[in-house]
Every structure is written in structure tokens, then in C-alpha cells.
Design a protein around this motif. Structure first.
Motif, PDB file in Angstrom:
ATOM      1  N   PRO B  39       0.827  -1.210   0.000  1.00 27.21           N
ATOM      2  CA  PRO B  39       0.000   0.000   0.000  1.00 27.21           C
ATOM      3  C   PRO B  39       0.855   1.251   0.000  1.00 27.21           C
ATOM      4  O   PRO B  39       1.895   1.297   0.658  1.00 27.21           O
ATOM      5  N   GLY B  40       0.433   2.216  -0.777  1.00 28.03           N
ATOM      6  CA  GLY B  40       1.136   3.484  -0.831  1.00 28.03           C
ATOM      7  C   GLY B  40       2.345   3.497  -1.737  1.00 28.03           C
ATOM      8  O   GLY B  40       3.014   4.504  -1.848  1.00 28.03           O
ATOM      9  N   ALA B  41       2.612   2.378  -2.409  1.00 28.33           N
ATOM     10  CA  ALA B  41       3.778   2.334  -3.293  1.00 28.33           C
ATOM     11  C   ALA B  41       3.391   1.759  -4.651  1.00 28.33           C
ATOM     12  O   ALA B  41       2.487   0.948  -4.749  1.00 28.33           O
ATOM     13  N   LEU B  42       4.075   2.247  -5.690  1.00 27.90           N
ATOM     14  CA  LEU B  42       3.805   1.687  -7.020  1.00 27.90           C
ATOM     15  C   LEU B  42       4.611   0.420  -7.230  1.00 27.90           C
ATOM     16  O   LEU B  42       4.296  -0.396  -8.076  1.00 27.90           O
ATOM     17  N   ASP B  43       5.670   0.262  -6.457  1.00 30.18           N
ATOM     18  CA  ASP B  43       6.462  -0.966  -6.560  1.00 30.18           C
ATOM     19  C   ASP B  43       5.677  -2.129  -5.971  1.00 30.18           C
ATOM     20  O   ASP B  43       4.828  -1.939  -5.102  1.00 30.18           O
ATOM     21  N   VAL B  44       5.972  -3.312  -6.478  1.00 32.58           N
ATOM     22  CA  VAL B  44       5.243  -4.470  -5.981  1.00 32.58           C
ATOM     23  C   VAL B  44       6.197  -5.369  -5.217  1.00 32.58           C
ATOM     24  O   VAL B  44       7.408  -5.341  -5.428  1.00 32.58           O
ATOM     25  N   GLY B  45       5.598  -6.184  -4.370  1.00 32.59           N
ATOM     26  CA  GLY B  45       6.392  -7.069  -3.536  1.00 32.59           C
ATOM     27  C   GLY B  45       6.696  -8.389  -4.206  1.00 32.59           C
ATOM     28  O   GLY B  45       6.633  -8.509  -5.433  1.00 32.59           O
ATOM     29  N   GLY B  46       6.955  -9.400  -3.380  1.00 33.22           N
ATOM     30  CA  GLY B  46       7.353 -10.710  -3.903  1.00 33.22           C
ATOM     31  C   GLY B  46       6.180 -11.549  -4.361  1.00 33.22           C
ATOM     32  O   GLY B  46       5.035 -11.094  -4.400  1.00 33.22           O
ATOM     33  N   PHE B  47       6.478 -12.808  -4.703  1.00 30.97           N
ATOM     34  CA  PHE B  47       5.470 -13.725  -5.225  1.00 30.97           C
ATOM     35  C   PHE B  47       4.398 -14.045  -4.182  1.00 30.97           C
ATOM     36  O   PHE B  47       4.706 -14.266  -3.021  1.00 30.97           O
ATOM     37  N   THR B  48       3.106 -14.018  -4.637  1.00 27.25           N
ATOM     38  CA  THR B  48       2.005 -14.381  -3.751  1.00 27.25           C
ATOM     39  C   THR B  48       0.804 -14.785  -4.595  1.00 27.25           C
ATOM     40  O   THR B  48       0.683 -14.394  -5.759  1.00 27.25           O
ATOM     41  N   LEU B  49      -0.080 -15.608  -3.992  1.00 28.99           N
ATOM     42  CA  LEU B  49      -1.332 -15.950  -4.691  1.00 28.99           C
ATOM     43  C   LEU B  49      -2.521 -15.268  -4.022  1.00 28.99           C
ATOM     44  O   LEU B  49      -3.668 -15.552  -4.333  1.00 28.99           O
ATOM     45  N   ASP B  50      -2.200 -14.317  -3.088  1.00 31.57           N
ATOM     46  CA  ASP B  50      -3.268 -13.636  -2.338  1.00 31.57           C
ATOM     47  C   ASP B  50      -4.297 -12.968  -3.232  1.00 31.57           C
ATOM     48  O   ASP B  50      -5.487 -12.952  -2.926  1.00 31.57           O
ATOM     49  N   ASN B  51      -3.825 -12.395  -4.334  1.00 29.81           N
ATOM     50  CA  ASN B  51      -4.747 -11.690  -5.240  1.00 29.81           C
ATOM     51  C   ASN B  51      -5.870 -12.604  -5.731  1.00 29.81           C
ATOM     52  O   ASN B  51      -6.997 -12.177  -5.900  1.00 29.81           O
ATOM     53  N   PHE B  52      -5.498 -13.865  -5.979  1.00 28.06           N
ATOM     54  CA  PHE B  52      -6.502 -14.788  -6.498  1.00 28.06           C
ATOM     55  C   PHE B  52      -7.454 -15.249  -5.420  1.00 28.06           C
ATOM     56  O   PHE B  52      -8.631 -15.483  -5.682  1.00 28.06           O
ATOM     57  N   THR B  53      -6.954 -15.384  -4.183  1.00 33.11           N
ATOM     58  CA  THR B  53      -7.872 -15.782  -3.109  1.00 33.11           C
ATOM     59  C   THR B  53      -8.816 -14.630  -2.785  1.00 33.11           C
ATOM     60  O   THR B  53      -9.980 -14.840  -2.459  1.00 33.11           O
ATOM     61  N   ARG B  54      -8.330 -13.398  -2.973  1.00 35.87           N
ATOM     62  CA  ARG B  54      -9.141 -12.222  -2.659  1.00 35.87           C
ATOM     63  C   ARG B  54     -10.350 -12.121  -3.604  1.00 35.87           C
ATOM     64  O   ARG B  54     -11.396 -11.579  -3.241  1.00 35.87           O
ATOM     65  N   ILE B  55     -10.179 -12.632  -4.807  1.00 37.84           N
ATOM     66  CA  ILE B  55     -11.272 -12.602  -5.799  1.00 37.84           C
ATOM     67  C   ILE B  55     -12.522 -13.279  -5.262  1.00 37.84           C
ATOM     68  O   ILE B  55     -13.643 -12.892  -5.566  1.00 37.84           O
ATOM     69  N   ASN B  56     -12.297 -14.310  -4.431  1.00 40.48           N
ATOM     70  CA  ASN B  56     -13.412 -15.138  -3.974  1.00 40.48           C
ATOM     71  C   ASN B  56     -14.235 -14.416  -2.906  1.00 40.48           C
ATOM     72  O   ASN B  56     -14.411 -14.908  -1.799  1.00 40.48           O
ATOM     73  N   ARG B  57     -14.727 -13.229  -3.246  1.00 45.51           N
ATOM     74  CA  ARG B  57     -15.603 -12.492  -2.330  1.00 45.51           C
ATOM     75  C   ARG B  57     -16.835 -12.091  -3.114  1.00 45.51           C
ATOM     76  O   ARG B  57     -16.744 -11.746  -4.285  1.00 45.51           O
ATOM     77  N   PRO B  58     -18.001 -12.093  -2.441  1.00 48.26           N
ATOM     78  CA  PRO B  58     -19.270 -11.832  -3.160  1.00 48.26           C
ATOM     79  C   PRO B  58     -19.214 -10.558  -3.996  1.00 48.26           C
ATOM     80  O   PRO B  58     -19.675 -10.566  -5.140  1.00 48.26           O
ATOM     81  N   ILE B  59     -18.612  -9.500  -3.489  1.00 44.97           N
ATOM     82  CA  ILE B  59     -18.638  -8.236  -4.231  1.00 44.97           C
ATOM     83  C   ILE B  59     -18.021  -8.385  -5.616  1.00 44.97           C
ATOM     84  O   ILE B  59     -18.563  -7.916  -6.617  1.00 44.97           O
ATOM     85  N   TYR B  60     -16.930  -9.130  -5.700  1.00 46.16           N
ATOM     86  CA  TYR B  60     -16.282  -9.305  -6.998  1.00 46.16           C
ATOM     87  C   TYR B  60     -17.074 -10.254  -7.891  1.00 46.16           C
ATOM     88  O   TYR B  60     -17.166 -10.054  -9.100  1.00 46.16           O
ATOM     89  N   TRP B  61     -17.629 -11.283  -7.236  1.00 53.32           N
ATOM     90  CA  TRP B  61     -18.484 -12.182  -8.023  1.00 53.32           C
ATOM     91  C   TRP B  61     -19.656 -11.426  -8.629  1.00 53.32           C
ATOM     92  O   TRP B  61     -20.032 -11.659  -9.773  1.00 53.32           O
ATOM     93  N   TRP B  62     -20.220 -10.494  -7.873  1.00 54.16           N
ATOM     94  CA  TRP B  62     -21.354  -9.727  -8.396  1.00 54.16           C
ATOM     95  C   TRP B  62     -20.951  -8.905  -9.613  1.00 54.16           C
ATOM     96  O   TRP B  62     -21.696  -8.820 -10.583  1.00 54.16           O
ATOM     97  N   VAL B  63     -19.754  -8.312  -9.517  1.00 52.99           N
ATOM     98  CA  VAL B  63     -19.306  -7.516 -10.669  1.00 52.99           C
ATOM     99  C   VAL B  63     -19.148  -8.421 -11.888  1.00 52.99           C
ATOM    100  O   VAL B  63     -19.567  -8.075 -13.003  1.00 52.99           O
TER     101      VAL B  63
END
Lengths: 370, 285
Positions: B39-63
Motif C-alpha cells: 500500500p502506498g507504493a507503485l512498486d510491488v512485492g514478492g510472489f504471492t497468490l493472495d490476489n486470487f484468493t481475494r477474488i473469492n468475495r461476493p462483491i467481486y463475483w457480483w461484478v
């Protein structure tokens, strides 16, 4: 199979075409054609492309609106009737089978549109399919069929509705030669079995001669002659019909002279051709006429033959046809004259480039006032 | 014998270059999608699959569902409105009617998406053309809420996709064998029955490809839902934009883009197989 003659059909002519005219802008497609077709008759509209035969057929089917005139079928004036209310069957040149339906559904289409009970549709379609020798192909796609089979489906689809008239628009033109000969036989069988009044359109004079009860020869939108095939071949009404039906030699214009029982044609620069006068040669003495002779009415002269109707020329070409040979002879003052003789002897007896004397059977010639 | 290089090889170079750059960019998006968000930076961190687990929320499914739904509605309404136009365009007897219809249906393609969307905002707004007309005619007291609704978005998207739909349908309609229609009429089919039993089934391939194309196209719609939806109607591209350029969570934006791409491709494959099955059944491939 019972004939398809409609029990409710009234007596009289099946089709009456009364002074029908079709103009396309300034061009005249069909010029005041009148014609009656008898019940059960097989009549052919014959002519070169653009002669108006297809336009006339289109007007009978209702796809083309006449500029003037009437089309009466079974005593009912159909001129203003929509195509789908006419009860006229038609086979298209392209067959126009429905590509998204199988054979059964193609044939059943007309009956479904008539909202017949399912069982009756089934029975009628089976009969038509059987009649057209398509049994076992009911569930085939039309794309999987050969040209001949597609033709049969188109015919089955048209006859199953028991039309008042069957229209055939050059249905054989897309088939190869052998299949065409076979389908000619089948068409005439079909006509005999169903007794349907049939109007056939073609530009092929061979088909017309072999299939028709009567032939209507058309040219430039006008009817040239209506006659049986034999009459048409033997006594063409004019030069167009004479040259359109079969092979024929057109001699140059000549002066007609009559002396008692004998008639003579005086060809300027060639001489006199004579024959016993025939009743239908009712020309005035000195009238200008044109003589038409079939190739079989011209033969090579016998050795030492003498007579009035001999012409000498040079052999230009031999066209060997198996059972007979057609020989083209260049005759000074006349041009090319074709003779048709049995066998192939003429080819060795008179090689190309050598002189040959021809004997003309003027007595059988068709004379037309020029 | 020496084989000569086909002359057109040279002309393929720009296409190849474009393709290479596009594939590289896709890899970059893929690469971003598996990076951690700082947060607060344009640089990105190391390898993670968190982004994909985060998708699994109703709000994103609705979109996601909303995107599918809007795309589907757009395809269907575009079809219903375009078919008559395409039909008239192909079948009109008079040349000038055909030319008029062609130019009317094609010109929208030459105006930018933003310009068209802005015109729709003028049309659909509370003080827009439609509402003021309806009020002048005393048909309504209160302005209808069309802007910032799914309805408004679909209206604009339908108009946006109609030119393509019309072209596809017109092609299909012009390929219908007129003799088949004549044959049907000859066999007793009224004009309506001819259309229902012959013309419509024979144009089905065009209808299906029109639906597929418009659906896929609308799936990636951005500026129309952005401006007319005004943040109240979110399609997947708008969500990705929001994440990437408002929250500056580029990794999650990349994940959303990737999911959008995969689901668009997936639905295309599904629809394509469904269409080819239908076409095979009708034997009009």
C-alpha cells in the motif's frame, strides 16, 4: 398409386394465359402471350435464354406480376392471387431445397403449411418419397444427396401437395448428360403416373422434343409457334423455329416459280432447284422465299447421277458421330451446307479439301416467305 | 531449384512485431497478478497468490455476474434491433433506401466511443433530451433515473454494438438463397411462415456469430459503463480501473484483468461450441 388428378377439378382447360404482358422498364420481357394448356397436358416453353419463358413461368407461379393480361387456372383468375395461395407446384432450376431440413421435412413442408393431420402428412410424404425412389433417404440432409437425388426430392416436394399445375424451370440443366437422359425418362413416367398438367421450361430442344405433348417456341418475348414436336420439326412456322429446332441448312433467299405441278427455287448465281409443288407452298409466282433443309435431306450424289438439284462444293470438315457422320461442304454462292449420312465411308471417299457433289431433297424442304 | 521467399513475408513484419509486444504485455500483466501489493507504493512485492484468493468475495463475483448479464442483454437487444435494419438494408428495392441505411448504420463506427457516450449522457440525463421531452409532454412529473443505471448502460452499449451486429446480420441475410424463400411460398407458406421456417433458420449462423461477437466486445467495455454507469454500474474493466488507478493496487487490477480475459475467452469457447452444435444440427455451417 392413385393419380394425382384432383377430384374437384372442373372440366375444361387447366391453364389459360390471356394476352399476358410483362415490361421491365422500357424492355418487354413477355409480349402479349396467349396460350391454353389442356388438363393433363405436358407442354414445354422452349426458347433461347432471355426469350421470356422463365418470366412467363414466374407469372404463372405468382412471383412476377404481369403488366397486363390474365392467368386463369382451373377456371379461376389467379392474376392477383398471392403465390402461396395458388396451389401450383414448382421445381426450381437450382432445386431450392431447404438446406436446414432433411429429405422428409423438405417433402412434408407444403403439407405442414396446409396444416394437414400428422398421420396424413406422414402417409402422403411416404408415398411421394416412394414414387420418386427415395425410400430410405428420409433422414438424409439434402447436402448429402447427389444431383439426381436432389432433383427427385424437389419433384417429390412439388407433387406431394397435389398441385393444380406443375411447373418445371429447367430442372435438368444442372445434371450431367447421362443423368439428364435418365431423368427425362423419369419425368415422363412421373407425368404418366400422376396425370399432372405440366409446364416445362427449357432451352434444350432435345428435351422439348422428347418430353412434350406440345411445344411453345418463344423468342424475344413472343410466341413463335405452338405445335406438337413432330409438327414443329417438320413444318416450322418461320426461320427462327426452323433453325432453333434441330440442325438445319438455311439456303439463301430465292425466287419461287410455279410451273404446273412443278415448283422451282431460283437462287441467284447458283441456279434452279426444282421439286413437285406441295400443297402448303401457297406462294405467288415470283415471291421471295427461303428454303430450309435438314442435314438428312442432303446426301452425296451417286456417281454419274444427273438431275436438277445437284450442287458441287468442297468438303470443309467431317464430324464423326459414331452412327453417322456430319459433313460440312462449302458450296459457292450458298455457304456451308451440312449433310448427314450413316456410317463413316464418306470420310475416306471424300477427304477434306476435295470436291463433292450434293443432292438436295427440295421436295422435303421447308419454304418460308422471306 | 531454389525456392523463392514469398513476397508477402516482409509485409507480415509489423503484424508479428505487434503480436510480440502484445504477448509481452500480457506476460507483464500475468507477472503483476502474482505479486504482493505494497500500500502506498507503485512498486510491488514478492510472489504471492493472495490476489486470487481475494477474488473469492461476493462483491467481486457480483461484478463478474453483472458484466456477463449486461453483455448478454446488450447482445440480445442489439440483435433484436439490428435484424430488421439489416433485413431492410439487404432487401430494400430502392437503391437510395439501401445507401441511406448503410450510411446510417456504419457512420456510428467513425465517431469515437467517448463522443458517442457523451451524446448518450446528454440524451439520458435528468435534464437530458428524453426527460425534458417527456416532461414537456406531461407524461412524467419527476425525471426518470436513466443515467447511472444498468438500463442506461445497456442502451448506450446496444447502440455502440449495433453497427457490427448489422454488418454481420446483413452478410448472413444476403447469403440466403431467394429461391428457397420462393419455394416455400410456392408450397403454401405465407410471408410470415417463409420468414419463420426458412429465412430465420438460414440466417442463424449470422445471428449466433453476431451474439458471440457483441457479447465478447461488451465484456471488455470500459468508457461507456464508466461514464454512464458513473461508478454505480461496475463492469469488470471498471473494477480493474478502480483498483489500479484509484487504489493503486496494480497487482489486484492485473488479477482482475486476467480473470476478465479468461472468462471472456472461456465464454467465447463455450458459445462457439454451442453455435457449431446448433449449426451442425441445422446443417448450415
Amino acid at each position: 398409386m392413385t393419380p394425382h388428378t384432383r377430384p374437384d377439378s372442373p372440366a375444361g382447360d387447366a391453364v389459360e394465359i390471356v394476352r399476358v404482358r410483362k415490361e421491365f422498364g422500357a424492355a418487354v420481357g413477355v409480349a402479349d402471350v396467349s396460350l391454353t394448356v389442356g388438363r393433363g397436358e405436358f407442354i414445354t416453353l422452349l426458347g433461347p435464354s432471355g426469350c421470356g419463358k422463365s418470366t412467363l413461368l414466374g407469372m404463372i407461379a405468382g412471383f412476377v406480376t404481369p403488366t397486363a393480361g390474365k392467368i386463369i387456372v382451373d377456371g379461376v383468375d389467379l392474376t392477383e392471387v398471392e403465390p402461396y395461395r395458388r396451389d401450383i407446384g414448382m421445381v426450381f432450376q437450382s432445386y431450392a431445397l431447404f438446406p436446414h431440413m432433411n429429405v422428409f421435412d423438405n417433402v412434408a413442408f407444403g403439407l405442414k403449411m396446409r396444416r394437414l393431420p400428422k398421420a396424413q402428412i406422414e402417409a402422403e410424404v411416404r408415398r411421394a418419397i416412394e414414387m420418386m425412389k427415395l425410400t430410405g433417404m428420409e433422414s438424409r440432409r439434402v447436402r448429402q444427396l447427389s444431383g439426381g437425388q436432389q432433383q427427385r426430392v424437389a419433384l417429390a416436394r412439388a407433387i406431394v401437395i397435389r398441385p393444380k399445375v406443375l411447373l418445371l424451370d429447367e430442372p435438368l440443366s444442372a445434371l450431367d448428360k447421362n443423368l439428364r437422359a435418365q431423368m427425362q425418362v423419369e419425368l415422363s413416367d412421373l407425368h404418366r403416373k400422376t396425370g399432372l398438367t405440366t409446364i416445362f421450361v427449357t432451352h434444350d430442344q432435345g428435351e422439348a422434343l422428347s418430353l412434350s405433348d406440345r411445344i411453345v417456341v418463344m423468342n424475344r418475348g413472343e410466341v413463335q409457334q405452338v405445335a406438337t414436336p413432330i409438327e414443329l420439326y417438320r413444318t416450322p412456322a418461320n426461320g427462327f423455329v426452323a433453325s432453333f429446332i434441330g440442325e438445319i441448312n438455311a439456303l439463301p433467299k430465292a425466287r419461287y416459280e410455279r410451273a404446273g405441278e412443278m415448283a422451282a427455287l431460283v437462287l441467284p448465281g447458283v441456279g434452279r432447284l426444282t421439286a413437285p409443288a406441295r400443297a402448303q407452298w401457297s406462294f405467288n409466282d415470283g415471291a421471295e422465299v427461303q428454303a430450309f433443309l435438314r442435314p438428312e435431306q442432303v446426301r452425296p450424289a451417286l456417281p454419274g447421277e444427273a438431275g436438277a438439284n445437284l450442287l458441287t462444293g468442297t468438303v470443309a470438315a467431317h464430324i464423326y458421330q459414331g452412327s453417322h457422320t456430319i459433313t460440312r461442304v462449302e458450296v459457292p454462292g450458298i455457304g456451308l451446307v451440312e449433310t448427314r449420312v450413316t456410317g463413316a465411308e464418306i470420310i475416306s471417299a471424300h477427304p477434306v479439301g476435295t470436291p463433292i457433289t450434293l443432292s438436295l431433297d427440295i421436295g422435303e424442304a421447308v419454304l418460308i416467305a422471306a | 531449384m531454389t525456392q523463392r521467399r514469398p513476397f508477402f513475408i516482409t509485409f507480415l513484419a509489423p503484424a508479428v512485431l505487434t503480436a510480440v509486444i502484445l504477448v509481452a504485455a500480457m506476460f507483464e500483466v500475468l507477472q503483476y497478478s502474482v505479486r504482493a501489493f505494497i500500500p502506498g507504493a507503485l512498486d510491488v512485492g514478492g510472489f504471492t497468490l493472495d490476489n486470487f484468493t481475494r477474488i473469492n468475495r461476493p462483491i467481486y463475483w457480483w461484478v463478474m455476474l453483472d458484466t456477463f448479464y449486461i453483455s448478454f442483454l446488450t447482445a440480445i437487444f442489439s440483435l433484436l434491433l439490428s435484424y430488421p435494419v439489416a433485413f431492410a438494408l439487404v432487401r430494400a428495392r430502392r437503391d437510395w433506401v439501401r445507401s441511406l441505411l448503410v450510411s446510417l448504420s456504419i457512420t456510428p463506427l467513425f465517431t469515437g466511443e467517448i463522443v458517442r457516450t457523451f451524446s448518450w449522457m446528454l440524451m439520458l440525463g435528468s435534464d437530458g433530451f428524453i426527460n425534458s421531452m417527456l416532461r414537456k409532454l406531461s407524461l412524467i412529473d419527476m425525471p426518470l433515473q436513466i443515467m447511472y443505471t444498468r438500463f442506461g448502460v445497456v442502451v448506450a452499449l446496444v447502440q455502440f454494438s449495433m453497427p457490427v451486429m448489422i454488418i454481420l446480420l446483413a452478410t448472413a441475410i444476403s447469403h440466403v438463397d431467394r429461391d428457397c424463400e420462393k419455394a416455400a411460398a410456392n408450397l403454401g407458406a405465407s410471408p410470415g411462415a417463409v420468414f419463420w421456417h426458412v429465412t430465420l433458420p438460414l440466417t442463424l449462423p449470422g445471428i449466433l456469430s453476431g451474439i458471440v461477437v457483441v457479447f465478447a466486445w461488451t465484456m471488455s467495455a470500459f468508457s461507456t459503463p464508466q461514464l454512464i454507469g458513473g461508478g454505480k454500474v461496475l463492469m469488470i474493466a471498471n473494477l480493474a480501473y478502480l483498483q489500479g488507478f484509484s487504489v493503486l493496487n496494480l497487482p489486484f487490477a492485473a488479477t482482475l484483468s486476467l480473470i476478465a480475459l479468461v472468462s471472456a475467452l472461456g465464454s467465447l469457447v463455450l458459445m462457439k461450441s454451442a453455435t457449431s452444435r446448433i449449426e451442425k444440427r441445422l446443417a448450415i455451417a
